[in-house]
Design an enzyme around this catalytic site. Structure first.
Site, short mmCIF file in Angstrom:
data_model
loop_
_atom_site.label_atom_id
_atom_site.label_comp_id
_atom_site.label_asym_id
_atom_site.label_seq_id
_atom_site.Cartn_x
_atom_site.Cartn_y
_atom_site.Cartn_z
N LEU A 278 17.38 -4.03 2.57
CA LEU A 278 18.35 -3.61 2.64
C LEU A 278 19.15 -3.88 3.74
CD1 LEU A 278 17.20 0.57 1.18
CD2 LEU A 278 18.64 -1.93 0.23
N ASN B 189 7.64 1.51 7.42
CA ASN B 189 7.62 0.85 6.31
C ASN B 189 6.27 0.10 5.80
OD1 ASN B 189 8.00 -1.94 3.69
ND2 ASN B 189 7.98 -3.30 5.86
N HIS C 238 3.70 -3.17 5.86
CA HIS C 238 3.39 -4.41 5.25
C HIS C 238 2.42 -5.27 5.23
CE1 HIS C 238 5.36 -8.31 4.89
NE2 HIS C 238 4.78 -9.22 5.74
N MET D 257 10.53 -3.46 -2.34
CA MET D 257 10.55 -4.69 -2.54
C MET D 257 12.49 -5.16 -1.69
SD MET D 257 7.88 -5.79 -2.49
CE MET D 257 5.46 -5.12 -2.48
N GLY E 248 2.29 2.23 -6.20
CA GLY E 248 2.24 3.19 -5.75
C GLY E 248 1.27 3.93 -5.10
N THR E 249 -0.16 2.38 -4.65
CA THR E 249 -0.83 2.93 -4.43
C THR E 249 -0.40 3.52 -3.15
OG1 THR E 249 -1.93 0.59 -3.14
CG2 THR E 249 -2.30 1.62 -5.40
N ASN E 250 0.81 3.51 -2.43
CA ASN E 250 0.66 3.69 -0.60
C ASN E 250 1.28 4.78 -0.65
OD1 ASN E 250 -0.07 1.49 1.39
ND2 ASN E 250 1.15 0.36 -0.18
C1 GAR Z 1 1.78 -2.79 -0.62
O1 GAR Z 1 0.58 -4.21 -0.45
C2 GAR Z 1 2.18 -3.30 0.31
O2 GAR Z 1 1.85 -3.01 2.23
C3 GAR Z 1 3.47 -4.59 -0.05
O3 GAR Z 1 3.66 -4.86 -1.32
C4 GAR Z 1 2.10 -3.68 -1.86
C5 GAR Z 1 2.70 -2.77 -2.70
O4 GAR Z 1 1.62 -1.53 -3.27
N1 GAR Z 1 4.97 -4.76 0.86
C6 GAR Z 1 5.77 -5.42 1.08
O5 GAR Z 1 4.33 -6.28 0.94
C7 GAR Z 1 6.84 -4.99 1.56
N2 GAR Z 1 7.12 -6.02 2.18
P1 GAR Z 1 1.15 -0.16 -3.74
O6 GAR Z 1 2.64 0.05 -4.59
O7 GAR Z 1 -0.01 0.08 -4.47
O8 GAR Z 1 2.10 0.76 -2.38
#
Ligand code: GAR
Length: 207
Positions: A93, A107, A109, A90, A12-14
């Site tokens: 859908l 999203n 990516h 991840m 969940g850093t994003n």
């Molecule tokens: C992030 O790097 C995000 O871009 C990626 O997973 C990580 C989640 O980190 N997402 C994908 O690969 C989706 N296809 P987070 O939980 O710390 O935000």
């Protein structure tokens, strides 16, 4: 004010980057619900600290994928969200979900789409593939979500340098710090201000 729902699966850093931007007054919106596909996702703990509603909804709780998606649709509709963010979510859908919120789902990516995206490219695997290919520049992409993994009109991209000696973990951290945590809040802000227009699958910014 724009109500936001967030789907997460991990750290969940994003999600935190968007929460921080809202707290700092940089985005005029409210996150009303955070739904995780994983019960123990740390993202849920982050949301709880800000008294945001959290839920764990797993596809394993349903006897069909359609019922899982219908439950998610109902949940977000009942919360009147105007934007759904996939922040490290991840699960891919189908159109059943994405059509219910057309051009209202974004999203993040961790690559420059169309490189290293689609089925099987998620999380650390994306950075591993980039290093195996030997690319010198990678980055991150924020895009609207259409049915199909990592498809949909691109909103913002930011490039990040690949350095000698990078491991997937080192590269992932640099891409997060230099791209993801910047462009995701930026895209949410543009959306909240009504500055994103989609025409023929291309995103245009309007002032
Ligand atoms: C992030 O790097 C995000 O871009 C990626 O997973 C990580 C989640 O980190 N997402 C994908 O690969 C989706 N296809 P987070 O939980 O710390 O935000």
């Amino acid at each position: 004010m724009l109500k936001i729902g967030v789907l997460v699966s991990g750290g969940g850093t994003n999600l935190q980057a968007v929460i921080d931007a809202i707290e700092a007054g940089k985005i005029n919106a409210e996150i009303v619900t955070v739904v995780s596909s994983k019960k123990d996702a740390y993202a849920l703990e982050r949301a709880k600290k800000y008294n945001i509603e959290t839920l764990w909804i797993s596809k394993k709780q349903f006897d069909s994928f359609e019922k899982y998606e219908d439950t998610l649709i109902e949940h977000f509709k009942s919360r009147n969200v105007g934007l759904i963010i996939f922040a490290g979510f991840m699960i891919v859908l189908s159109g059943r979900f994405t059509d219910a919120f057309k051009n209202k789902i974004i999203n993040i990516h961790p690559s420059l789409i169309p490189s290293f995206c689609g089925s099987g490219f998620y999380g650390i695997k994306v950075h591993k593939a980039a290093l195996e290919k030997g690319v010198k520049v990678t980055g991150a992409t924020v895009h609207f979500v259409a049915s199909g993994a990592d498809t949909g009109p691109i909103i913002i991209q930011k490039a990040v340098e690949v350095k000698d000696g990078d491991t997937p973990e080192i590269l992932q951290k640099r891409v997060m710090e230099q791209a993801e945590w910047i462009i995701l809040p930026e895209a949410v802000d543009l959306f909240a201000k009504g500055k994103l227009v989609v025409e023929n699958n291309i995103v245009r910014r309007v002032d």
